[in-house]
Design a protein around this motif. Structure first.
Motif, short mmCIF file in Angstrom:
data_model
loop_
_atom_site.label_atom_id
_atom_site.label_comp_id
_atom_site.label_asym_id
_atom_site.label_seq_id
_atom_site.Cartn_x
_atom_site.Cartn_y
_atom_site.Cartn_z
N THR A 131 3.15 12.42 5.33
CA THR A 131 2.15 12.77 6.33
C THR A 131 2.25 11.85 7.54
N GLY A 132 2.69 10.62 7.31
CA GLY A 132 2.78 9.66 8.40
C GLY A 132 3.60 8.44 8.02
N LYS A 133 3.58 7.47 8.93
CA LYS A 133 4.37 6.26 8.76
C LYS A 133 3.46 5.05 8.96
N PHE A 134 3.88 3.88 8.46
CA PHE A 134 3.09 2.67 8.64
C PHE A 134 4.00 1.44 8.68
N THR A 135 3.45 0.39 9.25
CA THR A 135 4.05 -0.94 9.14
C THR A 135 2.96 -1.88 8.68
N LEU A 136 3.28 -2.71 7.74
CA LEU A 136 2.40 -3.79 7.31
C LEU A 136 3.10 -5.10 7.62
N THR A 137 2.43 -5.96 8.35
CA THR A 137 2.95 -7.33 8.47
C THR A 137 2.13 -8.14 7.48
N LEU A 138 2.82 -9.04 6.81
CA LEU A 138 2.23 -9.77 5.69
C LEU A 138 2.26 -11.27 5.94
N ARG A 139 1.29 -11.95 5.35
CA ARG A 139 1.23 -13.40 5.40
C ARG A 139 0.71 -13.90 4.06
N ARG A 140 1.07 -15.13 3.75
CA ARG A 140 0.51 -15.75 2.55
C ARG A 140 0.51 -17.26 2.73
N ALA A 141 -0.41 -17.89 2.04
CA ALA A 141 -0.39 -19.34 1.97
C ALA A 141 0.76 -19.69 1.03
N ALA A 142 1.36 -20.84 1.19
CA ALA A 142 2.49 -21.25 0.34
C ALA A 142 2.13 -21.05 -1.13
N GLY A 143 2.93 -20.22 -1.81
CA GLY A 143 2.71 -19.96 -3.23
C GLY A 143 1.59 -18.98 -3.53
N GLY A 144 0.85 -18.53 -2.53
CA GLY A 144 -0.27 -17.61 -2.74
C GLY A 144 0.18 -16.16 -2.72
N PRO A 145 -0.78 -15.25 -2.94
CA PRO A 145 -0.44 -13.82 -2.93
C PRO A 145 -0.25 -13.33 -1.49
#
Length: 172
Positions: A135-149
């Protein structure tokens, strides 16, 4: 003495305009792509479990229509960038942006990804239920603390069509 005449300016201008109008339709065309051409579907890529978890948690929260759970998938200063809506930033605004959305059988699939250190991204496509195609497209930019989720820093979607039974401005 032979006298040479310069071409008349109106005739030259008309010839140039005619040439421009004749070729103008070619300027914006992509070679090999016609209006009847159907783009090929890109294949899924397998995500590492810690990135796949982000997509599956998003699907679960969307299906439940749980705006608070969706907001908790984001970093505290994250963004939601939905089609035809202003940007939402931060948990409170993200929850408000998702309020009243969801409750449908969202399917997310990854087309590409990368992750290194504390940043990453997933580029993907989405659809609903058992309906074929995306139906569509997406982009997710991700971040985490060191060792975190991994958490979503930004979610930008581009709806190709509205999901069945919904308004066009409610796609994820």
């Amino acid at each position: 003495m032979v006298r040479l005449h310069a071409p008349r300016r109106p005739a030259l201008a008309a010839a140039f305009l005619g040439l421009a109008l004749t070729t103008a339709s070619l300027w914006g065309q992509t070679p090999g792509l016609t209006a009847s051409a159907t783009p090929r579907a890109l294949p899924d890529v397998a995500l590492p479990p810690e990135l796949d978890r982000v997509l599956r948690d998003y699907e679960r929260a969307w299906r439940a229509g749980d705006a608070a759970a969706l907001a908790r998938l984001f970093t505290e200063d994250g963004f939601v960038l939905q089609s035809n809506r202003p940007p939402a930033r931060g948990w409170r605004d993200i929850e408000a942006a998702y309020a009243g959305q969801g409750g449908s059988p969202l399917r997310l699939r990854a087309l590409a990804f990368a992750a290194e250190g504390t940043t990453g991204y997933i580029i993907g496509a989405y659809g609903y239920g058992d309906a074929p195609g995306d139906t569509g497209k997406f982009t997710l930019t991700l971040r985490r603390a060191a060792g975190g989720p991994w958490r979503i820093f930004s979610d930008m979607d581009n709806a190709g069509a509205a999901p069945p039974g919904s308004r066009p401005d409610t796609a994820p």
